[in-house]
Design a protein around this motif. Structure first.
Motif, PDB file in Angstrom:
ATOM      1  N   HIS A 185       0.826  -1.125   0.152  1.00 39.97           N
ATOM      2  CA  HIS A 185       0.111   0.327  -0.085  1.00 39.97           C
ATOM      3  C   HIS A 185       0.792   1.062  -0.379  1.00 39.97           C
ATOM      4  CE1 HIS A 185      -3.613   2.610   2.026  1.00 39.97           C
ATOM      5  NE2 HIS A 185      -4.023   2.255   0.694  1.00 39.97           N
ATOM      6  N   CYS A 206       1.572   3.399   1.960  1.00 44.80           N
ATOM      7  CA  CYS A 206       1.490   3.552   3.352  1.00 44.80           C
ATOM      8  C   CYS A 206       3.038   2.800   3.994  1.00 44.80           C
ATOM      9  CB  CYS A 206       0.465   3.743   4.364  1.00 44.80           C
ATOM     10  SG  CYS A 206      -0.201   1.296   4.489  1.00 44.80           S
ATOM     11  N   CYS A 265      -6.126  -2.236   5.213  1.00 42.33           N
ATOM     12  CA  CYS A 265      -5.291  -2.221   5.342  1.00 42.33           C
ATOM     13  C   CYS A 265      -4.836  -2.321   7.335  1.00 42.33           C
ATOM     14  CB  CYS A 265      -4.212  -0.586   4.765  1.00 42.33           C
ATOM     15  SG  CYS A 265      -2.742  -1.039   4.935  1.00 42.33           S
ATOM     16  N   CYS A 317      -2.217   1.363   7.894  1.00 47.97           N
ATOM     17  CA  CYS A 317      -2.753   2.365   8.407  1.00 47.97           C
ATOM     18  C   CYS A 317      -4.531   3.203   8.712  1.00 47.97           C
ATOM     19  CB  CYS A 317      -2.272   3.651   6.805  1.00 47.97           C
ATOM     20  SG  CYS A 317      -2.980   2.617   5.633  1.00 47.97           S
TER      21      CYS A 317
HETATM   22 ZN    ZN Z   1      -2.073   1.297   4.260  1.00 45.86          ZN
END
Ligand code: ZN
Length: 66
Positions: free
Chosen positions: A17, A19, A37, A40
């Protein structure tokens, strides 16, 4: 063969992802599969076929340690 996707399962996807996290938990299944996710907390929906091509690993749903 379709993956046996279930709510609560954790999946790892091929690409991380934005993040940096690569682990997701399934919160919805259907024509689109909902993923959250684990790094995050963001949620997204992916068409099932697209998701299946991106999965590299599936863990069972969270269960207490037996
Ligand atoms: Zn994420």
């Amino acid at each position: 063969m379709p993956q046996p996707l279930q709510i609560g399962q954790r999946v790892k996807l091929r690409r991380p992802h934005a993040c940096g996290g690569d682990e997701w938990q399934i919160f919805r299944v259907g024509a689109d599969v909902g993923l959250r996710c684990l790094t995050c907390g963001r949620r997204l929906l992916l068409p099932r076929g697209q998701l299946e091509r991106r999965i590299v690993a599936i863990s069972p749903p969270d269960l207490p340690d037996a």
